[in-house]
Design a protein around this motif. Structure first.
Motif, PDB file in Angstrom:
ATOM      1  N   GLU A 172      16.178 -30.717  37.054  1.00  0.00           N
ATOM      2  CA  GLU A 172      14.720 -30.810  37.145  1.00  0.00           C
ATOM      3  C   GLU A 172      14.085 -29.517  37.635  1.00  0.00           C
ATOM      4  OE1 GLU A 172      13.366 -35.007  38.619  1.00  0.00           O
ATOM      5  OE2 GLU A 172      15.345 -34.573  39.502  1.00  0.00           O
ATOM      6  N   GLY A 173      14.873 -28.653  38.252  1.00  0.00           N
ATOM      7  CA  GLY A 173      14.368 -27.371  38.725  1.00  0.00           C
ATOM      8  C   GLY A 173      13.856 -27.395  40.140  1.00  0.00           C
ATOM      9  N   THR A 174      13.058 -28.380  40.476  1.00  0.00           N
ATOM     10  CA  THR A 174      12.523 -28.521  41.819  1.00  0.00           C
ATOM     11  C   THR A 174      12.455 -29.999  42.159  1.00  0.00           C
ATOM     12  OG1 THR A 174      10.687 -27.835  43.287  1.00  0.00           O
ATOM     13  CG2 THR A 174      10.095 -28.640  41.096  1.00  0.00           C
ATOM     14  N   ARG A 175      12.315 -30.319  43.430  1.00  0.00           N
ATOM     15  CA  ARG A 175      12.397 -31.729  43.823  1.00  0.00           C
ATOM     16  C   ARG A 175      11.174 -32.526  43.369  1.00  0.00           C
ATOM     17  NH1 ARG A 175      11.172 -32.065  50.324  1.00  0.00           N
ATOM     18  NH2 ARG A 175       9.977 -30.141  50.488  1.00  0.00           N
ATOM     19  N   SER A 176      11.409 -33.780  43.092  1.00  0.00           N
ATOM     20  CA  SER A 176      10.346 -34.697  42.696  1.00  0.00           C
ATOM     21  C   SER A 176       9.628 -35.199  43.944  1.00  0.00           C
ATOM     22  CB  SER A 176      10.934 -35.884  41.921  1.00  0.00           C
ATOM     23  OG  SER A 176       9.959 -36.872  41.695  1.00  0.00           O
ATOM     24  N   ARG A 177       8.326 -35.055  43.959  1.00  0.00           N
ATOM     25  CA  ARG A 177       7.529 -35.508  45.104  1.00  0.00           C
ATOM     26  C   ARG A 177       6.921 -36.887  44.875  1.00  0.00           C
ATOM     27  NH1 ARG A 177       6.109 -31.599  48.950  1.00  0.00           N
ATOM     28  NH2 ARG A 177       7.145 -29.604  48.582  1.00  0.00           N
ATOM     29  N   ASP A 178       7.087 -37.438  43.670  1.00  0.00           N
ATOM     30  CA  ASP A 178       6.532 -38.759  43.389  1.00  0.00           C
ATOM     31  C   ASP A 178       7.613 -39.773  43.009  1.00  0.00           C
ATOM     32  OD1 ASP A 178       7.238 -37.914  40.860  1.00  0.00           O
ATOM     33  OD2 ASP A 178       5.182 -37.659  40.144  1.00  0.00           O
ATOM     34  N   GLY A 179       8.874 -39.358  43.080  1.00  0.00           N
ATOM     35  CA  GLY A 179       9.969 -40.279  42.801  1.00  0.00           C
ATOM     36  C   GLY A 179      10.346 -40.400  41.345  1.00  0.00           C
ATOM     37  N   LEU A 180       9.602 -39.764  40.445  1.00  0.00           N
ATOM     38  CA  LEU A 180       9.924 -39.824  39.025  1.00  0.00           C
ATOM     39  C   LEU A 180      11.057 -38.845  38.707  1.00  0.00           C
ATOM     40  CD1 LEU A 180       6.335 -39.881  37.461  1.00  0.00           C
ATOM     41  CD2 LEU A 180       7.852 -41.834  37.867  1.00  0.00           C
ATOM     42  N   LEU A 181      11.790 -39.137  37.641  1.00  0.00           N
ATOM     43  CA  LEU A 181      12.820 -38.233  37.167  1.00  0.00           C
ATOM     44  C   LEU A 181      12.224 -37.403  36.036  1.00  0.00           C
ATOM     45  CD1 LEU A 181      15.830 -37.396  37.351  1.00  0.00           C
ATOM     46  CD2 LEU A 181      16.266 -39.023  35.497  1.00  0.00           C
ATOM     47  N   TYR A 182      12.143 -36.097  36.258  1.00  0.00           N
ATOM     48  CA  TYR A 182      11.482 -35.215  35.305  1.00  0.00           C
ATOM     49  C   TYR A 182      12.444 -34.702  34.241  1.00  0.00           C
ATOM     50  CZ  TYR A 182       7.214 -35.365  38.012  1.00  0.00           C
ATOM     51  OH  TYR A 182       6.068 -35.801  38.633  1.00  0.00           O
ATOM     52  N   ARG A 183      11.872 -34.149  33.195  1.00  0.00           N
ATOM     53  CA  ARG A 183      12.675 -33.631  32.088  1.00  0.00           C
ATOM     54  C   ARG A 183      13.567 -32.493  32.588  1.00  0.00           C
ATOM     55  NH1 ARG A 183      10.888 -30.839  26.367  1.00  0.00           N
ATOM     56  NH2 ARG A 183      12.520 -31.814  25.105  1.00  0.00           N
ATOM     57  N   GLY A 184      14.796 -32.456  32.097  1.00  0.00           N
ATOM     58  CA  GLY A 184      15.730 -31.429  32.529  1.00  0.00           C
ATOM     59  C   GLY A 184      15.469 -30.097  31.857  1.00  0.00           C
ATOM     60  N   ARG A 185      15.540 -29.029  32.633  1.00  0.00           N
ATOM     61  CA  ARG A 185      15.476 -27.682  32.076  1.00  0.00           C
ATOM     62  C   ARG A 185      16.870 -27.325  31.560  1.00  0.00           C
ATOM     63  NH1 ARG A 185      10.524 -25.566  33.439  1.00  0.00           N
ATOM     64  NH2 ARG A 185       9.417 -26.737  35.065  1.00  0.00           N
ATOM     65  N   THR A 186      16.912 -26.469  30.555  1.00  0.00           N
ATOM     66  CA  THR A 186      18.138 -26.331  29.779  1.00  0.00           C
ATOM     67  C   THR A 186      19.187 -25.396  30.377  1.00  0.00           C
ATOM     68  OG1 THR A 186      17.126 -24.612  28.393  1.00  0.00           O
ATOM     69  CG2 THR A 186      16.967 -26.908  27.628  1.00  0.00           C
ATOM     70  N   GLY A 187      18.967 -24.890  31.595  1.00  0.00           N
ATOM     71  CA  GLY A 187      19.984 -24.064  32.229  1.00  0.00           C
ATOM     72  C   GLY A 187      21.301 -24.795  32.397  1.00  0.00           C
ATOM     73  N   VAL A 188      21.225 -26.082  32.729  1.00  0.00           N
ATOM     74  CA  VAL A 188      22.455 -26.864  32.903  1.00  0.00           C
ATOM     75  C   VAL A 188      23.191 -27.017  31.569  1.00  0.00           C
ATOM     76  CG1 VAL A 188      21.308 -29.114  32.621  1.00  0.00           C
ATOM     77  CG2 VAL A 188      23.433 -28.949  33.923  1.00  0.00           C
ATOM     78  N   GLY A 189      22.441 -27.205  30.489  1.00  0.00           N
ATOM     79  CA  GLY A 189      23.063 -27.296  29.174  1.00  0.00           C
ATOM     80  C   GLY A 189      23.695 -25.969  28.765  1.00  0.00           C
ATOM     81  N   TRP A 190      23.031 -24.869  29.101  1.00  0.00           N
ATOM     82  CA  TRP A 190      23.572 -23.550  28.800  1.00  0.00           C
ATOM     83  C   TRP A 190      24.896 -23.321  29.525  1.00  0.00           C
ATOM     84  CZ3 TRP A 190      24.869 -19.094  31.435  1.00  0.00           C
ATOM     85  CH2 TRP A 190      25.025 -17.936  30.663  1.00  0.00           C
ATOM     86  N   LEU A 191      24.943 -23.689  30.796  1.00  0.00           N
ATOM     87  CA  LEU A 191      26.179 -23.537  31.558  1.00  0.00           C
ATOM     88  C   LEU A 191      27.301 -24.388  30.981  1.00  0.00           C
ATOM     89  CD1 LEU A 191      25.057 -23.505  35.310  1.00  0.00           C
ATOM     90  CD2 LEU A 191      26.126 -21.631  34.045  1.00  0.00           C
ATOM     91  N   ALA A 192      26.975 -25.617  30.616  1.00  0.00           N
ATOM     92  CA  ALA A 192      27.990 -26.533  30.095  1.00  0.00           C
ATOM     93  C   ALA A 192      28.578 -26.024  28.782  1.00  0.00           C
ATOM     94  CB  ALA A 192      27.402 -27.926  29.903  1.00  0.00           C
ATOM     95  N   LEU A 193      27.726 -25.554  27.871  1.00  0.00           N
ATOM     96  CA  LEU A 193      28.196 -25.087  26.577  1.00  0.00           C
ATOM     97  C   LEU A 193      28.882 -23.723  26.679  1.00  0.00           C
ATOM     98  CD1 LEU A 193      25.132 -26.112  24.394  1.00  0.00           C
ATOM     99  CD2 LEU A 193      27.363 -27.234  24.471  1.00  0.00           C
ATOM    100  N   THR A 194      28.392 -22.889  27.582  1.00  0.00           N
ATOM    101  CA  THR A 194      28.965 -21.550  27.728  1.00  0.00           C
ATOM    102  C   THR A 194      30.360 -21.598  28.329  1.00  0.00           C
ATOM    103  OG1 THR A 194      26.767 -20.550  27.949  1.00  0.00           O
ATOM    104  CG2 THR A 194      28.624 -19.281  28.797  1.00  0.00           C
ATOM    105  N   THR A 195      30.559 -22.489  29.301  1.00  0.00           N
ATOM    106  CA  THR A 195      31.822 -22.509  30.047  1.00  0.00           C
ATOM    107  C   THR A 195      32.779 -23.616  29.615  1.00  0.00           C
ATOM    108  OG1 THR A 195      30.978 -23.993  31.775  1.00  0.00           O
ATOM    109  CG2 THR A 195      30.602 -21.611  32.061  1.00  0.00           C
ATOM    110  N   GLY A 196      32.250 -24.698  29.056  1.00  0.00           N
ATOM    111  CA  GLY A 196      33.088 -25.852  28.751  1.00  0.00           C
ATOM    112  C   GLY A 196      33.473 -26.648  29.978  1.00  0.00           C
ATOM    113  N   ALA A 197      32.916 -26.308  31.145  1.00  0.00           N
ATOM    114  CA  ALA A 197      33.218 -27.037  32.381  1.00  0.00           C
ATOM    115  C   ALA A 197      32.625 -28.440  32.310  1.00  0.00           C
ATOM    116  CB  ALA A 197      32.657 -26.304  33.593  1.00  0.00           C
ATOM    117  N   PRO A 198      33.337 -29.451  32.818  1.00  0.00           N
ATOM    118  CA  PRO A 198      32.772 -30.805  32.835  1.00  0.00           C
ATOM    119  C   PRO A 198      31.545 -30.876  33.733  1.00  0.00           C
ATOM    120  CG  PRO A 198      34.767 -30.702  34.161  1.00  0.00           C
ATOM    121  CD  PRO A 198      34.670 -29.400  33.445  1.00  0.00           C
TER     122      PRO A 198
END
Length: 222
Positions: free
Chosen positions: A119-145
């Motif tokens: 999400e990038g930063t913490r949620s102040r209203d309790g909602l789950l926000y759309r994920g930024r793609t840095g995590v997807g980039w890391l997963a595809l780049t490294t193959g780490a689970p």
């Protein structure tokens, strides 16, 4: 390493004795090799909780200001964030973001665990926000689970805009690892987006949060 493990054990004992958290799915955390830990984000204390309660060291980024403040308070903050395994990073500039991802790659290349909030930063209203793609980039780049984590109730430990910390029960749910084919850094944006969305779906299933459908913004950005 011995100093870090001793500090981590101390925080773990304090959290367990004061908050009596419910922790589910520890068996899902890989015992060795690179791991990307992807939690939702409700509280300033989330990183500390994960660093203390996970079976292995998890490196998280922390704002560089926490490491450069002066005076006794600054020294205490530096000791604290160093002792829990946090890594200083500049915020708000593209070059700093690229450098941060390179640091994450180095951590994963060493076979260690790295934590990132999609999400990038913490949620102040309790909602789950759309994920930024840095995590997807890391997963595809490294193959780490990718290990999704759902935190429930941690916002009660330190409410937004408050410096007071309260001992409150919370729950941490650790999901089964998600595996993505290692493609290296040169992959199309749709693949990164699809990986990120799959990770966010897993986090949502664990946390039970309502989805916002939009990106979260920092408080400074309104």
């Amino acid at each position: 390493m011995e100093f870090f493990e001793g500090t981590r054990a101390a925080f773990r004992a304090t959290i367990r004795s004061t908050c009596r958290p419910s922790v589910e799915g520890l068996q899902n955390f890989p015992r060795s090799g690179p791991v990307i830990v992807a939690p939702n984000h409700l509280s300033f204390l989330d990183s500390i909780i994960i660093q203390a309660l996970m079976p292995r060291k998890v490196a998280f980024f922390a704002k560089s200001e926490y490491f450069t403040a002066r005076g006794p308070k600054g020294a205490a903050m530096r000791w604290f964030f160093n002792s829990v395994g946090s890594i200083p990073v500049e915020r708000g500039e593209q070059a700093a973001g690229v450098a941060a991802l390179q640091t994450a790659l180095e951590i994963l290349d060493r076979g260690e665990a790295f934590g990132i909030y999609p999400e990038g930063t913490r949620s102040r209203d309790g909602l789950l926000y759309r994920g930024r793609t840095g995590v997807g980039w890391l997963a595809l780049t490294t193959g780490a689970p990718v290990v999704p984590v759902g935190l429930i109730g941690t916002e009660q430990l330190q409410p937004a805009d408050s410096n007071m910390i309260k001992a409150k029960h919370f729950t941490m749910k650790i999901g089964a690892p998600l595996y993505f084919e290692k493609t290296g850094p040169d992959h199309p944006l749709p693949a990164r987006r699809a990986a990120t969305d799959k990770i966010m779906d897993a986090i949502a299933a664990l946390s039970g949060q309502q989805r916002a459908g939009t990106y979260n913004q920092s408080k400074q950005a309104g």
